[in-house]
Scaffold this motif. Sequence first.
Motif, PDB file in Angstrom:
ATOM      1  N   GLN A 210      12.525 -68.083 -48.527  1.00 17.42           N
ATOM      2  CA  GLN A 210      11.774 -68.675 -47.552  1.00 17.42           C
ATOM      3  C   GLN A 210      12.150 -70.161 -46.881  1.00 17.42           C
ATOM      4  OE1 GLN A 210       7.544 -68.335 -48.308  1.00 17.42           O
ATOM      5  NE2 GLN A 210       6.767 -68.759 -46.189  1.00 17.42           N
TER       6      GLN A 210
ATOM      7  N   THR B 154      13.271 -71.411 -43.616  1.00 17.32           N
ATOM      8  CA  THR B 154      12.704 -72.535 -43.064  1.00 17.32           C
ATOM      9  C   THR B 154      13.665 -73.675 -42.771  1.00 17.32           C
ATOM     10  OG1 THR B 154      10.592 -72.307 -44.101  1.00 17.32           O
ATOM     11  CG2 THR B 154      10.890 -74.293 -43.274  1.00 17.32           C
TER      12      THR B 154
ATOM     13  N   ASN C  55      15.507 -72.616 -39.649  1.00 18.78           N
ATOM     14  CA  ASN C  55      14.787 -72.451 -38.402  1.00 18.78           C
ATOM     15  C   ASN C  55      14.700 -74.178 -38.136  1.00 18.78           C
ATOM     16  OD1 ASN C  55      14.566 -69.983 -38.372  1.00 18.78           O
ATOM     17  ND2 ASN C  55      12.670 -69.852 -39.537  1.00 18.78           N
ATOM     18  N   PHE C  56      14.348 -75.193 -39.104  1.00 16.31           N
ATOM     19  CA  PHE C  56      14.270 -76.469 -38.716  1.00 16.31           C
ATOM     20  C   PHE C  56      15.575 -77.017 -37.973  1.00 16.31           C
ATOM     21  CE2 PHE C  56      14.265 -80.871 -39.614  1.00 16.31           C
ATOM     22  CZ  PHE C  56      13.152 -81.381 -38.876  1.00 16.31           C
TER      23      PHE C  56
ATOM     24  N   GLU D  82       6.106 -71.518 -35.352  1.00 14.00           N
ATOM     25  CA  GLU D  82       6.980 -71.286 -36.480  1.00 14.00           C
ATOM     26  C   GLU D  82       7.593 -72.884 -36.787  1.00 14.00           C
ATOM     27  OE1 GLU D  82      10.037 -68.542 -35.219  1.00 14.00           O
ATOM     28  OE2 GLU D  82       8.557 -66.585 -35.683  1.00 14.00           O
TER      29      GLU D  82
ATOM     30  N   SER E  79       7.453 -74.856 -40.117  1.00 17.67           N
ATOM     31  CA  SER E  79       8.310 -75.138 -41.159  1.00 17.67           C
ATOM     32  C   SER E  79       8.436 -76.608 -41.309  1.00 17.67           C
ATOM     33  CB  SER E  79       9.538 -74.832 -40.193  1.00 17.67           C
ATOM     34  OG  SER E  79       9.878 -73.377 -39.971  1.00 17.67           O
TER      35      SER E  79
ATOM     36  N   ASN F  85      11.319 -79.964 -33.503  1.00 14.14           N
ATOM     37  CA  ASN F  85      11.129 -79.840 -34.947  1.00 14.14           C
ATOM     38  C   ASN F  85      11.066 -81.096 -35.055  1.00 14.14           C
ATOM     39  OD1 ASN F  85      10.548 -77.245 -34.879  1.00 14.14           O
ATOM     40  ND2 ASN F  85      12.288 -76.640 -35.929  1.00 14.14           N
TER      41      ASN F  85
END
Length: 731
Positions: free
Chosen positions: A545, A549, A552-553, A568, A572, A610
């Motif tokens: 996970q 993350t 994704n970041f 999300e 994150s 982000n």
Amino acid sequence: MLNALMMVSNAFISLSYFIIASLLLLPFLKGKQKTPLVLVTILVFFSCALGHGGHVLLLLEQGHQTRTSLLLPLQVGIDLSTAMIAGIYIALRHSYASLINGPLLLTQTQDQLTETLDVLAHMNENLESMVQTRTMALSKANEQLEYEIAKRKQAETASQQLLEQSEQQAQLLRTVIDSTPDWIFAKDHNFRYIFVNQGYASALNQTPEMMLGKDDLELGFPEELVLGNLEQGREGFRADDQRVLAGQIIHNPHDPATDANGSLHIFDTQKFPLFDAKGQIFAVLGFARDITRHKQAEKALQESEGRLQAILDNSPAVIYLKDTEGRFLSANRQFQTIFRLSQTEIVGKSNHDIFPPALAAAFHANDQSVLQAGAAIQWEEEALQEDGLHTYLSLKFPLFDADENAYAVCGMSTDITERKQTEVALQQSEAQLREKARQLEQTLLELRRTQTQLVQTEKMSSLGQLVAGVAHEINNPVNFIYGNLIPAGDYIQDLLQLLALYQQHYPKPLPMIEAEIAAIDLNFIVADLPKLLSSMKTGAERIRQIVLTLRNFSRLDEAERKTVNLHEGIDSTLLLLQHRFKAKPDQIKITVLKDYADLPLVECYAGQLNQVLMNLLTNAIDALEEKYAEEPTQIALPTIHIQTEQLNSEWVRIQIADNGAGIPEAIQPRLFDPFFTTKAIGQGTGLGLSISYQIVTETHGGKLQYQSTPQQGTTFVIDLPLRHLHKSHGK
């Protein structure tokens, strides 16, 4: 003998009254004592002088006749009139004194003289009464000579008393005259002194007796002062005395004379002719007051005024004086030069006589404003000169008299035309410089933005590559471990089932096996091994996970704008900052509250967005820790509140609020400036909020705003469009 004594006494008293009346008449004619009471006083004394003179004439006539003539009733009438006037004078004297609330005469000497005159008037009344009584007695004596002889001794005694009283009155009058510092004197036809007061004699270091019978030359006065100087066209004392003896009254306000030390003094001199009983001039009566100090003060004042005028004339400023009607009283040389007018052409003229109507009206209005305000006022005034319109800085102030009434306006004006022109040129230059500065500032801002964009691009690229590399490197072994955990679990289950079968079919193992079972605590291993595998699986899931993350970041594979789930990205970022939320010995525990709305997917650059969330959350954590460090007992629950909402069909909002230290008002205007930071060196670059502002406003066409209250907290608000708007919003 009695008649002779009475004639002498009445003649002396008449002359004394006449002299006193003359002493009072001189200030009255000069205007120093012009009051009704003084005029009445003069009339009373002249009346008394005439009354006693009438007695002398009556006694002379009685000496030639044996009976009473018509002069006796006439004299009685004059005496009664004199008594009536004196009574009226005495009655009015007290009333007038109470009205003016002060002394009746101007000097202390005149007060003493008034008292003396009262005594003389009272004695005169007694004398007149006694003379009238004696006259009646003498009339009866003509008819009864024997009775006159019998009463002669009594009359001689009364006459002696009257003579003594007259001498006392004369002595008192002399004392009054001698007490004045003014020079009082009388000269005969030969210009010799027949009367001198003590003040005059003391000034020459002599006595009055020593001066009697001498003329001015014999007393030591310079011949030039006595006889004059024909070459210089100046007359002396003797010429004035001759005019007085011819019947003129002389007033010389600037009469030079020397004292005993040879010092030259200036006197205000008045000379009057003295008349005898036949109306013939027999002497010159003079009064002289020393005004040397006054003249010296006048001369000093004139010199001072001359120096002041020289200063004013040499001043570059325009200086002038006007009366309350706006008429010029004077003007300095600068005023005369500028407007090409002489002093005589200026004095008495008004503003309208010198200046155009519009300027004259403005000048007059300013002058009246000064008079009404009663204080100095400054203006910028314009005046038309030969070379054009000039601007003057004028300071005007009122002048006041002794009663504090404004009687004039004084003005001082300085030509500031060149300064005004310089100011205009300077303003134009400043405007050009400001425009250049604005352009330079804009250029600098663009450079800073370009720099921050480059820094951000490089930072994001490096960070993305780092995060992606770390995630990739972690992901491979994690996948290896996670992939082997399932078959490892199956193998362990098979072994445990096999062990259970052994225990079931061989319940009594060998002692060596029993000892090993006890040593390794087989029952605990059997019970804990499935839990251990489950925990390892959970850890592997957690690592997977985190790797997801990180991917994704960084969004390294999403450089283009795409539709993403904002929640999300928020989760994150929170996951990466999880270590800063936990309580530690040197760190506070921070509670994160999430209030998510049902948001649609948003078209954005997820990686850059982000980064914005990371900067804002990091700043919120720093603010909470800063407040806790300053007031560890004042913050009950450090909290970060994250809220999302859909504003309308086009916009969504993200709010990140904290209850930390807040932003000081002094630095709020520079909050989004590049490289501006309040943190210590090495703890901040000053690019976080600046980059965040550019990402939100310029890259995404959104808005980044904040609300902050010192010591209460800060809220950052991010407004994002659901779709790309192709425009940016300013601060």
